[in-house]
Design an enzyme around this catalytic site. Sequence first.
Site, PDB file in Angstrom:
ATOM      1  N   PRO A  13      -6.449  -4.879   7.446  1.00 11.17           N
ATOM      2  CA  PRO A  13      -4.888  -5.478   6.997  1.00 11.17           C
ATOM      3  C   PRO A  13      -3.856  -4.551   6.740  1.00 11.17           C
ATOM      4  O   PRO A  13      -4.203  -3.220   6.455  1.00 11.17           O
ATOM      5  CB  PRO A  13      -5.233  -5.777   5.633  1.00 11.17           C
ATOM      6  CG  PRO A  13      -6.569  -5.201   5.411  1.00 11.17           C
ATOM      7  CD  PRO A  13      -7.347  -5.079   6.544  1.00 11.17           C
ATOM      8  N   ASN A  14      -2.809  -4.718   7.366  1.00 10.47           N
ATOM      9  CA  ASN A  14      -1.574  -4.003   7.261  1.00 10.47           C
ATOM     10  C   ASN A  14      -1.445  -3.014   8.375  1.00 10.47           C
ATOM     11  O   ASN A  14      -0.492  -2.169   8.465  1.00 10.47           O
ATOM     12  CB  ASN A  14      -1.376  -3.428   5.954  1.00 10.47           C
ATOM     13  CG  ASN A  14      -1.435  -4.137   4.751  1.00 10.47           C
ATOM     14  OD1 ASN A  14      -0.587  -5.199   4.724  1.00 10.47           O
ATOM     15  ND2 ASN A  14      -2.156  -4.112   3.744  1.00 10.47           N
ATOM     16  N   ARG A  21       5.267   1.517   8.377  1.00  9.46           N
ATOM     17  CA  ARG A  21       4.319   1.516   7.067  1.00  9.46           C
ATOM     18  C   ARG A  21       4.273   3.031   6.438  1.00  9.46           C
ATOM     19  O   ARG A  21       3.266   3.560   7.052  1.00  9.46           O
ATOM     20  CB  ARG A  21       3.158   0.837   7.245  1.00  9.46           C
ATOM     21  CG  ARG A  21       2.250   0.692   6.033  1.00  9.46           C
ATOM     22  CD  ARG A  21       0.838   0.498   6.348  1.00  9.46           C
ATOM     23  NE  ARG A  21       0.005   0.428   4.981  1.00  9.46           N
ATOM     24  CZ  ARG A  21      -1.324   0.188   4.983  1.00  9.46           C
ATOM     25  NH1 ARG A  21      -2.063   0.431   6.242  1.00  9.46           N
ATOM     26  NH2 ARG A  21      -2.010   0.391   3.833  1.00  9.46           N
ATOM     27  N   TYR A  26       0.773   7.470   7.007  1.00 12.26           N
ATOM     28  CA  TYR A  26       0.229   7.005   8.267  1.00 12.26           C
ATOM     29  C   TYR A  26       0.594   7.489   9.488  1.00 12.26           C
ATOM     30  O   TYR A  26       0.225   7.029  10.587  1.00 12.26           O
ATOM     31  CB  TYR A  26       0.028   5.556   8.166  1.00 12.26           C
ATOM     32  CG  TYR A  26      -0.392   5.048   6.719  1.00 12.26           C
ATOM     33  CD1 TYR A  26      -2.036   5.269   6.731  1.00 12.26           C
ATOM     34  CD2 TYR A  26      -0.073   4.226   5.962  1.00 12.26           C
ATOM     35  CE1 TYR A  26      -2.648   4.849   5.537  1.00 12.26           C
ATOM     36  CE2 TYR A  26      -0.484   3.895   4.766  1.00 12.26           C
ATOM     37  CZ  TYR A  26      -1.977   4.181   4.616  1.00 12.26           C
ATOM     38  OH  TYR A  26      -2.767   3.634   3.403  1.00 12.26           O
ATOM     39  N   ASN A  78     -11.439   0.736  11.197  1.00 11.95           N
ATOM     40  CA  ASN A  78     -10.841   0.955  10.215  1.00 11.95           C
ATOM     41  C   ASN A  78     -10.144  -0.205   9.365  1.00 11.95           C
ATOM     42  O   ASN A  78      -9.494  -1.170   9.757  1.00 11.95           O
ATOM     43  CB  ASN A  78      -9.157   1.595  10.747  1.00 11.95           C
ATOM     44  CG  ASN A  78      -8.350   2.071   9.509  1.00 11.95           C
ATOM     45  OD1 ASN A  78      -8.486   1.829   8.686  1.00 11.95           O
ATOM     46  ND2 ASN A  78      -7.087   2.693   9.844  1.00 11.95           N
ATOM     47  N   ALA A  81      -7.720  -1.414   3.572  1.00 12.94           N
ATOM     48  CA  ALA A  81      -8.129  -1.672   2.255  1.00 12.94           C
ATOM     49  C   ALA A  81      -9.437  -2.463   1.895  1.00 12.94           C
ATOM     50  O   ALA A  81      -9.904  -2.270   0.848  1.00 12.94           O
ATOM     51  CB  ALA A  81      -6.933  -2.565   1.261  1.00 12.94           C
ATOM     52  N   GLU A 102     -16.554   4.554  10.877  1.00  9.76           N
ATOM     53  CA  GLU A 102     -15.644   4.365   9.991  1.00  9.76           C
ATOM     54  C   GLU A 102     -14.282   5.383  10.258  1.00  9.76           C
ATOM     55  O   GLU A 102     -14.709   6.429  10.374  1.00  9.76           O
ATOM     56  CB  GLU A 102     -16.097   4.546   8.374  1.00  9.76           C
ATOM     57  CG  GLU A 102     -14.933   4.541   7.350  1.00  9.76           C
ATOM     58  CD  GLU A 102     -15.388   4.806   6.056  1.00  9.76           C
ATOM     59  OE1 GLU A 102     -16.204   5.691   5.885  1.00  9.76           O
ATOM     60  OE2 GLU A 102     -14.683   4.427   5.126  1.00  9.76           O
ATOM     61  N   HIS A 104     -10.228   6.460   9.414  1.00 15.39           N
ATOM     62  CA  HIS A 104      -8.969   6.213   8.595  1.00 15.39           C
ATOM     63  C   HIS A 104      -8.092   7.390   9.240  1.00 15.39           C
ATOM     64  O   HIS A 104      -8.374   8.420   9.495  1.00 15.39           O
ATOM     65  CB  HIS A 104      -9.414   6.571   7.147  1.00 15.39           C
ATOM     66  CG  HIS A 104     -10.268   5.717   6.460  1.00 15.39           C
ATOM     67  ND1 HIS A 104      -9.865   4.267   6.288  1.00 15.39           N
ATOM     68  CD2 HIS A 104     -11.435   5.760   6.146  1.00 15.39           C
ATOM     69  CE1 HIS A 104     -10.879   3.696   5.691  1.00 15.39           C
ATOM     70  NE2 HIS A 104     -11.750   4.430   5.635  1.00 15.39           N
ATOM     71  N   ARG A 111      -6.620  10.578  -2.281  1.00 17.36           N
ATOM     72  CA  ARG A 111      -5.683   9.781  -2.731  1.00 17.36           C
ATOM     73  C   ARG A 111      -6.063   8.919  -4.075  1.00 17.36           C
ATOM     74  O   ARG A 111      -6.837   9.734  -4.505  1.00 17.36           O
ATOM     75  CB  ARG A 111      -5.345   8.757  -1.483  1.00 17.36           C
ATOM     76  CG  ARG A 111      -4.676   9.394  -0.341  1.00 17.36           C
ATOM     77  CD  ARG A 111      -4.461   8.355   0.996  1.00 17.36           C
ATOM     78  NE  ARG A 111      -3.477   7.421   0.561  1.00 17.36           N
ATOM     79  CZ  ARG A 111      -3.147   6.496   1.175  1.00 17.36           C
ATOM     80  NH1 ARG A 111      -3.932   6.057   2.133  1.00 17.36           N
ATOM     81  NH2 ARG A 111      -2.291   5.491   0.590  1.00 17.36           N
TER      82      ARG A 111
HETATM   83  C1  DQA Z   1      -6.440   3.248   5.622  1.00 16.73           C
HETATM   84  C2  DQA Z   1      -6.712   3.892   4.235  1.00 16.73           C
HETATM   85  C3  DQA Z   1      -7.050   2.738   3.251  1.00 16.73           C
HETATM   86  O1  DQA Z   1      -7.065   3.338   1.965  1.00 16.73           O
HETATM   87  C4  DQA Z   1      -5.692   1.884   3.201  1.00 16.73           C
HETATM   88  O2  DQA Z   1      -5.839   0.893   2.494  1.00 16.73           O
HETATM   89  C5  DQA Z   1      -5.027   1.689   4.738  1.00 16.73           C
HETATM   90  C6  DQA Z   1      -5.258   2.594   5.638  1.00 16.73           C
HETATM   91  C7  DQA Z   1      -6.450   4.757   6.481  1.00 16.73           C
HETATM   92  O3  DQA Z   1      -6.241   4.523   7.835  1.00 16.73           O
HETATM   93  O4  DQA Z   1      -5.748   5.560   6.181  1.00 16.73           O
HETATM   94  O5  DQA Z   1      -4.908   0.364   4.863  1.00 16.73           O
HETATM   95  O6  DQA Z   1      -7.384   2.749   6.176  1.00 16.73           O
END
Ligand code: DQA
Length: 146
Positions: A13-14, A21, A26, A78, A81, A102, A104, A111
């Site tokens: 998501p997002n 964003r 990011y 990735n 959240a 995984e 990120h 954070r």
């Molecule tokens: C994220 C880190 C997550 O905590 C966050 O909710 C994201 C992006 C990252 O790529 O840094 O959506 O996965």
Amino acid sequence: MAEKPVIYVLNGPNLNLLGTREPEIYGADTLDDIAGRLEDQAQALGVAVDVRQSNHEGHLVDWLHEAQAMEAKAVLLNAGAFTHTSIALYDAIKAIKTPVIEVHLSNPHTRESFRHKSYVGEAAKGTIAGFGALSYALALDAAAKL
Ligand code: DQA
């Protein structure tokens, strides 16, 4: 000619909003920018990437199952959240034999405390975080060498 091994690159998501964003966290690259560079890198590594994004948890679960059914070499995940909330993703990663890495962009451990828990990380083979878009490139390199 034999088909190249495929590495799924699944984004939660997002992450469709990358580029606009919170760029201070990011970065300025869009997901398409990242995907384009991963495709070039994959070609040089002799693999193929299948880059996808969804805002829906169930799509990510389905794609993890699909990765195994399609005999993908590995998955870069990735989960956004959902990383911090999803027992369904934990179970899906455990349920398949395909190695999951995984990924990120940011380093969740530096954070908010709610980002310190990772269900994905507890099931994944390994984690690469905190290097911005380079996290994906490092993870692809690792996945190709598995
Ligand atoms: C994220 C880190 C997550 O905590 C966050 O909710 C994201 C992006 C990252 O790529 O840094 O959506 O996965």
